[in-house]
Structures are given as structure tokens and as C-alpha cells.
Design an enzyme around this catalytic site. Structure first.
Site, short mmCIF file in Angstrom:
data_model
loop_
_atom_site.label_atom_id
_atom_site.label_comp_id
_atom_site.label_asym_id
_atom_site.label_seq_id
_atom_site.Cartn_x
_atom_site.Cartn_y
_atom_site.Cartn_z
N LYS A 1 0.99 -1.31 -0.01
CA LYS A 1 0.13 0.04 -0.02
C LYS A 1 0.72 1.25 0.16
O LYS A 1 1.70 1.34 0.89
CB LYS A 1 -0.92 -0.13 1.28
O1 G3P Z 1 -6.66 2.12 5.37
C1 G3P Z 1 -7.60 2.99 4.88
C2 G3P Z 1 -8.69 2.91 5.72
O2 G3P Z 1 -8.71 1.80 6.56
C3 G3P Z 1 -9.39 4.17 6.48
O3 G3P Z 1 -10.20 3.65 7.44
O4 G3P Z 1 -11.82 3.84 9.25
O5 G3P Z 1 -9.41 4.77 9.43
O6 G3P Z 1 -11.33 6.12 7.89
P1 G3P Z 1 -10.87 4.68 8.50
#
Ligand code: G3P
Length: 224
Positions: free
Chosen positions: A85
Site C-alpha cells: 500500500k
Molecule cells: O486504510 C484506510 C482505511 O482503513 C481508513 O479507514 O476507518 O480509518 O477511516 P478509517
């Protein structure tokens, strides 16, 4: 649409992997930080859960040169099919160009705009990950952004799929499932809510009660 778990809580991931039809696990530095453990210890256990063919996505954290080196270590320790990533910044795009030329699986991440998605695809990423809920929280439309990126890939003949991330509710997941994006990565709490519904539970309870009335309490189709 591939259905991926966005979590690194080993016991929770194991439970969800056992019950639901999942294709892999995504992580990011914040998710790994929650474990408080060595990242490779956690990632090795996640690799064991998803198996050698399951998707495992692991994020890098340095500049372009460092990202290329990090990618080599990640692939050496977790398998060559591991998705690296890479944040979609100018440094990230540079790393994507170098790594995609080497055949590395790349997930372009931290995507908030369609143009980031387009450039990541041009740089050779296999997935582009728009952050649906974080975009919504900024006052923009996360679902629409993910759909626009999907359309940009189709309209330009780009061989990249949307891997939508950052979901906070079932409706967000459903909208993109209907649209036919490439993949969605969903946290375990949201996964557990996807088909949680009192009507479903009540229907199953009635079936169990009716069957018990017919053949006896605790009897199943194996023993009647
Ligand atoms: O890796 C990106 C994603 O998991 C972000 O999720 O819930 O932290 O907005 P969040």
C-alpha cells in the site's frame, strides 16, 4: 466485488474469516498500532489466516526511495503476492512507477480525489483506495468519489480497480456493491452489522420453534 477485512485484531479477523466469504485483509499503520505488537508478528499471523493465496495489504511509510526498499522487505517476509500500500502523493507515484515495473502488486491508498485515482492507475497500481467515510466527513461525497474513480478507470481503459475503504455503515458498502466496484475493505464492526436484522433473527427463531414442535426439542434433520 472482492470483500476484504480492514482490521488487524487477530482473534476478530480469524472469527470473521471463518464465518464470512472474504478475499483478504488490509492493514495500515494506524490499524497495526492498535495491536501494540511488532508489525511483522501481526502481519505473519494475518498471512497465516488468509493463506498464501489470500490478499494481504501492507502500507509503507517513507519517501519514494525508502518505499521501494520497504516493499522488498514486505514481500520477502510476507510473500511476493502481498499488496504494497502506497500513499498517493508525488513521492508515492514515483515509487509506484518503479515497483509496478518490477511486477509488484500495488494498492494506491489515502485517496480523497478522483485525480489521485487516475494518476495512481497511470503509475501502475492494481487497486486505488478512496476513503469513503473520511471524504463524507470533509463535506464531500465519498460514494460519488469512488464511483467517479471506477468510471475513470473504465473510460480510460485502465487496468486498475477501486478498493473502497473507510466505511462506517452498511449503506455505504451496499451503494458501492450495487455499482460493481472492484473491492471493498470493511472494518469488522461494520461487517458484523451488514446482515444484522431483527426480522432475520425472528424468522430463524420461528423456523426452529416450528421444527421443535414437529419432531422434538433439539432435533435436527440428522436425527428425525
Ligand atoms: O486504510 C484506510 C482505511 O482503513 C481508513 O479507514 O476507518 O480509518 O477511516 P478509517
Amino acid at each position: 466485488m472482492k470483500f476484504i477485512i480492514d482490521d488487524a485484531d487477530i482473534e476478530k479477523v480469524r472469527e470473521i474469516w471463518d464465518l464470512y466469504p472474504c478475499d483478504g485483509v488490509t492493514t495500515n499503520p494506524s490499524i497495526l498500532a492498535k495491536s501494540g505488537r511488532n508489525p511483522y508478528e501481526v502481519l505473519t499471523e494475518l498471512r497465516e489466516i488468509v493463506g498464501k493465496d489470500g490478499e494481504l495489504h501492507v502500507q509503507v511509510v517513507s519517501n519514494a526511495e525508502g518505499m521501494v526498499k520497504e516493499a522488498a522487505v514486505i514481500r520477502e517476509r510476507l510473500g511476493e503476492n502481498t499488496f504494497v500500500k502506497i500513499p498517493t502523493t508525488p513521492q508515492g507515484l514515483k515509487a509506484m512507477k518503479i515497483l509496478s515495473a518490477q511486477g509488484v502488486n500495488i494498492t494506491a491508498t489515502a485517496i480523497y480525489t478522483p485525480m489521485q485515482g487516475f494518476l495512481a492507475a497511470k503509475a501502475g497500481a492494481k487497486y486505488a483506495a478512496p476513503y469513503v467515510n473520511r471524504i463524507d466527513n470533509m463535506g464531500y461525497d465519498g460514494i460519488k468519489t469512488a464511483m467517479d474513480i471506477h468510471d475513470i478507470f473504465e473510460n480510460n481503459g485502465l487496468n486498475t480497480e477501486v478498493l473502497a475503504a473507510s466505511f462506517k455503515n452498511s449503506q455505504q458498502v451496499l451503494e458501492l456493491t450495487k455499482y460493481g466496484i472492484g473491492a471493498a475493505t470493511v472494518g469488522t464492526a461494520v461487517i458484523e452489522g451488514l446482515i444484522k436484522n431483527a426480522a432475520i433473527t425472528s424468522a430463524i427463531d420461528a423456523f426452529v420453534d416450528d421444527f421443535a414442535g414437529l419432531v422434538g426439542e433439539g432435533k435436527t434433520m440428522m436425527d428425525c
